[in-house]
Write a protein that holds these residues in place. Structure first.
Motif, PDB file in Angstrom:
ATOM      1  N   GLY A  34       0.726  -1.136   0.147  1.00 20.16           N
ATOM      2  CA  GLY A  34      -0.082   0.126  -0.204  1.00 20.16           C
ATOM      3  C   GLY A  34       0.856   1.213   0.001  1.00 20.16           C
ATOM      4  O   GLY A  34       0.302   2.294   0.067  1.00 20.16           O
ATOM      5  N   THR A  35       2.135   0.960   0.123  1.00 18.01           N
ATOM      6  CA  THR A  35       2.895   2.483   0.151  1.00 18.01           C
ATOM      7  C   THR A  35       4.042   2.272  -1.067  1.00 18.01           C
ATOM      8  O   THR A  35       5.097   2.572  -0.850  1.00 18.01           O
ATOM      9  CB  THR A  35       3.634   2.655   1.336  1.00 18.01           C
ATOM     10  N   THR A  84       9.443 -12.776  -4.508  1.00 18.67           N
ATOM     11  CA  THR A  84       8.770 -14.220  -4.277  1.00 18.67           C
ATOM     12  C   THR A  84       7.141 -14.135  -4.658  1.00 18.67           C
ATOM     13  O   THR A  84       6.659 -13.077  -5.057  1.00 18.67           O
ATOM     14  CB  THR A  84       8.673 -14.363  -2.520  1.00 18.67           C
ATOM     15  N   LYS A  85       6.754 -15.384  -4.626  1.00 18.84           N
ATOM     16  CA  LYS A  85       5.405 -15.542  -4.890  1.00 18.84           C
ATOM     17  C   LYS A  85       4.445 -14.840  -3.949  1.00 18.84           C
ATOM     18  O   LYS A  85       3.192 -14.361  -4.184  1.00 18.84           O
ATOM     19  CB  LYS A  85       4.927 -16.959  -4.984  1.00 18.84           C
ATOM     20  N   THR A  86       4.869 -14.520  -2.825  1.00 20.99           N
ATOM     21  CA  THR A  86       4.188 -13.771  -1.985  1.00 20.99           C
ATOM     22  C   THR A  86       4.135 -12.273  -2.246  1.00 20.99           C
ATOM     23  O   THR A  86       3.084 -11.603  -2.049  1.00 20.99           O
ATOM     24  CB  THR A  86       4.934 -13.711  -0.396  1.00 20.99           C
ATOM     25  N   THR A  87       5.103 -11.721  -2.847  1.00 22.75           N
ATOM     26  CA  THR A  87       5.302 -10.508  -3.451  1.00 22.75           C
ATOM     27  C   THR A  87       4.224 -10.245  -4.270  1.00 22.75           C
ATOM     28  O   THR A  87       3.599  -9.352  -4.285  1.00 22.75           O
ATOM     29  CB  THR A  87       6.488 -10.244  -3.880  1.00 22.75           C
ATOM     30  N   MET A  88       4.292 -11.203  -5.061  1.00 22.77           N
ATOM     31  CA  MET A  88       3.097 -11.129  -6.268  1.00 22.77           C
ATOM     32  C   MET A  88       1.591 -11.405  -5.877  1.00 22.77           C
ATOM     33  O   MET A  88       0.632 -10.598  -6.287  1.00 22.77           O
ATOM     34  CB  MET A  88       3.201 -12.232  -7.246  1.00 22.77           C
ATOM     35  N   THR A  89       1.565 -11.986  -4.742  1.00 26.65           N
ATOM     36  CA  THR A  89       0.098 -12.094  -4.060  1.00 26.65           C
ATOM     37  C   THR A  89      -0.472 -10.905  -3.498  1.00 26.65           C
ATOM     38  O   THR A  89      -1.393 -10.427  -3.557  1.00 26.65           O
ATOM     39  CB  THR A  89       0.092 -13.326  -2.987  1.00 26.65           C
ATOM     40  N   LYS A  90       0.494 -10.221  -2.797  1.00 30.60           N
ATOM     41  CA  LYS A  90       0.332  -8.707  -2.335  1.00 30.60           C
ATOM     42  C   LYS A  90       0.242  -7.761  -3.447  1.00 30.60           C
ATOM     43  O   LYS A  90      -0.910  -7.099  -3.250  1.00 30.60           O
ATOM     44  CB  LYS A  90       1.742  -8.215  -1.543  1.00 30.60           C
ATOM     45  N   LEU A  91       0.719  -7.986  -4.626  1.00 36.57           N
ATOM     46  CA  LEU A  91       0.650  -6.942  -5.746  1.00 36.57           C
ATOM     47  C   LEU A  91      -0.789  -7.095  -5.980  1.00 36.57           C
ATOM     48  O   LEU A  91      -1.539  -6.216  -6.472  1.00 36.57           O
ATOM     49  CB  LEU A  91       1.701  -7.094  -6.508  1.00 36.57           C
ATOM     50  N   LEU A  92      -1.344  -8.485  -6.204  1.00 37.13           N
ATOM     51  CA  LEU A  92      -2.660  -8.668  -6.677  1.00 37.13           C
ATOM     52  C   LEU A  92      -3.529  -7.945  -5.731  1.00 37.13           C
ATOM     53  O   LEU A  92      -4.723  -7.486  -6.530  1.00 37.13           O
ATOM     54  CB  LEU A  92      -2.740 -10.316  -6.763  1.00 37.13           C
ATOM     55  N   ASP A 136      -2.929  -5.421  -4.168  1.00 45.98           N
ATOM     56  CA  ASP A 136      -2.737  -4.014  -4.155  1.00 45.98           C
ATOM     57  C   ASP A 136      -3.544  -3.297  -5.552  1.00 45.98           C
ATOM     58  O   ASP A 136      -4.168  -2.447  -5.458  1.00 45.98           O
ATOM     59  CB  ASP A 136      -1.328  -3.637  -4.696  1.00 45.98           C
ATOM     60  N   VAL A 137      -3.697  -4.368  -6.753  1.00 41.19           N
ATOM     61  CA  VAL A 137      -4.148  -3.940  -7.789  1.00 41.19           C
ATOM     62  C   VAL A 137      -5.583  -3.688  -7.593  1.00 41.19           C
ATOM     63  O   VAL A 137      -6.430  -2.858  -8.103  1.00 41.19           O
ATOM     64  CB  VAL A 137      -4.153  -4.962  -8.824  1.00 41.19           C
ATOM     65  N   ALA A 138      -6.148  -4.905  -6.853  1.00 41.19           N
ATOM     66  CA  ALA A 138      -7.773  -4.780  -6.623  1.00 41.19           C
ATOM     67  C   ALA A 138      -8.097  -3.434  -5.793  1.00 41.19           C
ATOM     68  O   ALA A 138      -9.136  -2.898  -5.941  1.00 41.19           O
ATOM     69  CB  ALA A 138      -8.115  -6.099  -6.013  1.00 41.19           C
ATOM     70  N   LEU A 139      -7.160  -3.267  -4.734  1.00 40.02           N
ATOM     71  CA  LEU A 139      -7.558  -2.122  -3.782  1.00 40.02           C
ATOM     72  C   LEU A 139      -7.454  -0.964  -4.406  1.00 40.02           C
ATOM     73  O   LEU A 139      -8.386   0.150  -3.789  1.00 40.02           O
ATOM     74  CB  LEU A 139      -6.683  -2.328  -2.536  1.00 40.02           C
ATOM     75  N   GLY A 140      -6.436  -0.707  -5.029  1.00 46.61           N
ATOM     76  CA  GLY A 140      -6.014   0.406  -5.786  1.00 46.61           C
ATOM     77  C   GLY A 140      -7.238   0.857  -6.902  1.00 46.61           C
ATOM     78  O   GLY A 140      -6.883   2.063  -7.410  1.00 46.61           O
TER      79      GLY A 140
END
Lengths: 166, 166
Positions: A16-17, A151-159, A161-165
């Protein structure tokens, strides 16, 4: 053993930042670079034992560790999978140097800080690995320096982010 | 040991052939359900040994396995991490029943087929797990049936889908 772990505290990923404002989510993903989202790499010297590596994995709660040589150059990557293969039924394996079980250069899949996040995602899917070391060439020397971890955790967080943003 | 592995071949995730057309990527993510992207669950009986579980993890190349009881009801989940903890330095641990090392109900984090993909992503990040069993209530009985599996790999593929579908 813990003295062998070098963390790079200035390289971090915070949900988120991110460096960019999240207004046009899918455009954002395409323009995002590895350096925008990479996390701290956990480094161990290649002289540590399998047992040290397992303990470090649990202490840091990560799925893989980057192994560096005396000069700090990337020598290998060791994952839970590599360690599980060698610890199963071999009580003495724990005293083995981690360098015997790690994936070695030139077989390590890496990304550069300037690569796109999507390129990193593609490499993880294609090569069936859960994380990639982020590396830089070392000026005037052979080999690669580890500057981050994605990592795939980074990618899961990004996904998320994309939806929240939106 | 292999006879204990039940796969559900009709439940699969295929990159680029998702149930929805990929035209409005970020809208798509929000409307996607777990059942649209979940993969095949790998099930083992709770009577198998730690050694059997490790072999199954390698054969199926997955990070975790769902453990079911005689009636096919979800009893536990076992991950590479759980197995690594118990195999390190304990050669005899391999003969232990997997039920001694698995995470048990009611401590298993699960999702339902109708849950949103984002809810699954959120649960994986929040609870720091790499995969979730997708479960359904069993009519007229206690307990949950495992109908699928969703992982951080699924999320990484979805992130690629979102960008490619632009």
């Amino acid at each position: 053993m813990l003295s062998h772990i070098d963390a790079k505290p200035k390289v971090g990923y915070f949900l988120g930042t991110a460096a960019h404002d999240v207004h046009a989510p899918s455009k954002l993903i395409e323009s995002m670079k590895v350096k925008d989202v990479m996390g701290i790499p956990f480094l161990l010297r290649e002289t540590v034992t399998v047992s040290d590596a397992v303990v470090a994995l649990f202490l840091e709660n990560v799925g893989s560790l980057m192994i560096v040589n005396q000069e700090g150059v990337l020598a290998g990557v060791v994952s839970r999978k590599d360690l599980l293969k060698v610890t199963l039924g071999h009580a003495t394996a724990t005293a083995m140097p981690v360098s015997l079980v790690m994936t070695r250069q030139p077989n390590i899949i890496t990304v550069k800080p300037e690569d796109s996040v999507l390129e990193a995602a593609r490499k993880m899917i294609h090569h069936e690995v859960d994380s990639l070391p982020v590396v830089k060439a070392i000026e005037g020397r052979e080999g690669l320096e580890v500057v981050g971890r994605i990592t795939k955790t980074t990618m899961t967080k990004l996904l998320l982010d994309v939806a929240l943003g939106k």
